[in-house]
Design an enzyme around this catalytic site. Sequence first.
Site, PDB file in Angstrom:
ATOM      1  N   TYR A   1       0.821  -1.215   0.000  1.00 55.68           N
ATOM      2  CA  TYR A   1       0.000   0.000   0.000  1.00 55.68           C
ATOM      3  C   TYR A   1       0.852   1.260   0.000  1.00 55.68           C
ATOM      4  O   TYR A   1       0.417   2.309  -0.451  1.00 55.68           O
ATOM      5  CB  TYR A   1      -0.918   0.041   1.231  1.00 55.68           C
TER       6      TYR A   1
ATOM      7  N   LYS B   1       3.886 -15.347   2.710  1.00 55.29           N
ATOM      8  CA  LYS B   1       4.019 -16.049   1.424  1.00 55.29           C
ATOM      9  C   LYS B   1       5.525 -16.243   1.213  1.00 55.29           C
ATOM     10  O   LYS B   1       6.121 -15.791   0.229  1.00 55.29           O
ATOM     11  CB  LYS B   1       3.375 -15.179   0.329  1.00 55.29           C
TER      12      LYS B   1
ATOM     13  N   ASP C   1      -2.194 -18.592   1.100  1.00 50.48           N
ATOM     14  CA  ASP C   1      -3.199 -19.292   0.289  1.00 50.48           C
ATOM     15  C   ASP C   1      -3.806 -20.445   1.084  1.00 50.48           C
ATOM     16  O   ASP C   1      -5.020 -20.655   1.086  1.00 50.48           O
ATOM     17  CB  ASP C   1      -2.616 -19.773  -1.057  1.00 50.48           C
TER      18      ASP C   1
ATOM     19  N   ASP D   1      -5.748  -7.483   5.073  1.00 51.09           N
ATOM     20  CA  ASP D   1      -6.926  -6.840   4.501  1.00 51.09           C
ATOM     21  C   ASP D   1      -7.885  -7.914   3.980  1.00 51.09           C
ATOM     22  O   ASP D   1      -9.090  -7.918   4.269  1.00 51.09           O
ATOM     23  CB  ASP D   1      -6.448  -5.936   3.345  1.00 51.09           C
TER      24      ASP D   1
ATOM     25  N   ASP E   1     -11.400  -9.726   6.020  1.00 55.65           N
ATOM     26  CA  ASP E   1     -12.733  -9.687   5.410  1.00 55.65           C
ATOM     27  C   ASP E   1     -13.296 -11.095   5.265  1.00 55.65           C
ATOM     28  O   ASP E   1     -14.491 -11.322   5.483  1.00 55.65           O
ATOM     29  CB  ASP E   1     -12.685  -9.002   4.035  1.00 55.65           C
TER      30      ASP E   1
END
Length: 358
Positions: free
Chosen positions: A141, A190, A222, A246, A250
């Site tokens: 970001y 990751k 994942d 993020d 959710d």
Amino acid sequence: MKRINMAVLAGDGVGPEVMRQTLRVLTTVAPDVTHESGLIGGAAWAEHNDHFPKATRELIDRSDAVLFGSVGGPVDQSHLPQWHGCEVNSILALRQYLNLSVNHRPARIFPALRNLSPLKNTRLEGCDEVLILRELSGDIYFGEKRTFESDAGLIAEDVATYTTNQIRHLAHEAFRTAAQRKAQLVSVDKANVLETSRLWRQIFTQVASQYPSVELTHMLVDNCAMQLIINPAQFDVIATGNLFGDILSDAASALPGSLGMMPSASFNADGFGLYEPSGGSAPQLQGKDVANPMAQLLSLALLLRHSLQRNEAASAIEHAIEQTLDAGIRTADICLTGEQAIGTRAFTDEVIARLSPS
Ligand code: NAD
């Protein structure tokens, strides 16, 4: 100017209505907590032509914590000056103003609402809450962004960056939090592909030696997305970077069944906290007395516990909400077919009836 415990920024949409009810609960459970309201978002624009005015910054500067509602207007009005850039200029600017670096998002499965979860009851066996800690200050970001022409056509680039200090700060927060709960921490990255993730994993492994009571597991993002759906009960605290946090938070927020029940807390390096519902301003519900006040009430409980050390008052709110749900009382968003919904105010009345002052 007098210092106060809590700056109250209700904002737009359903923010003011759920905040009004939340302050009724505060007055019942902890009447001595001092608070003052300020304007933010479209509501601030209407008065000051500014989404985050100076008066609001000054209010925050003399507060011990911020209780935030939500900002933003109806999507079809986003071209109007009141709503254009509203979120970026208010809540995102506020998070930057406070240098918030850690976001806590608990996804709590209330026993009375298990049938509301998109997951089968058998999948939720043993799962009461998954807490996601998301790093807020680094990652893709905030790195360099550019789009440029090349022989192969347009190329877009977003650079992901993490510093050792940013990761270490989140890691300590995660281990401290896990130590106070089930002493189980899953760090998500990751590391099979990304340099930032390899550094992340290295630092989490180093910090782990300072918290021998906490069991640390590493998981690839994942796999974590899949595990959250097939076996959420294996998780208590998940710590992860900005982008993965993020998305995973959710995904986890779907477990309880409605965004209207999801609180959140964000902290800076000094421990200053901002507390807010995970959802937005739900403009289509505004003024109808149908919004679920739980996310705002639970955000207040987090504020009382973490910023004001009022654990008893916080637990009283959480307990009263649970009892209200156990009694079959529901707002529209958590009603199953055939159940009767009551309004925002009436739901809060039921919570207040189950509260005892601390
Ligand atoms: P939203 O979170 O407002 O709504 C998504 C869904 O959740 C809707 O179906 C809504 O009815 C439901 N919902 C949300 N809060 C609820 C509550 N308390 N009770 C019952 N149901 C609830 O997201 P959106 O519709 O994408 O965005 C609406 C506005 O909110 C936009 O202007 C957006 O920019 C803004 N927004 C603000 C924030 C924030 O203030 N932090 C976050 C996200 C979106």
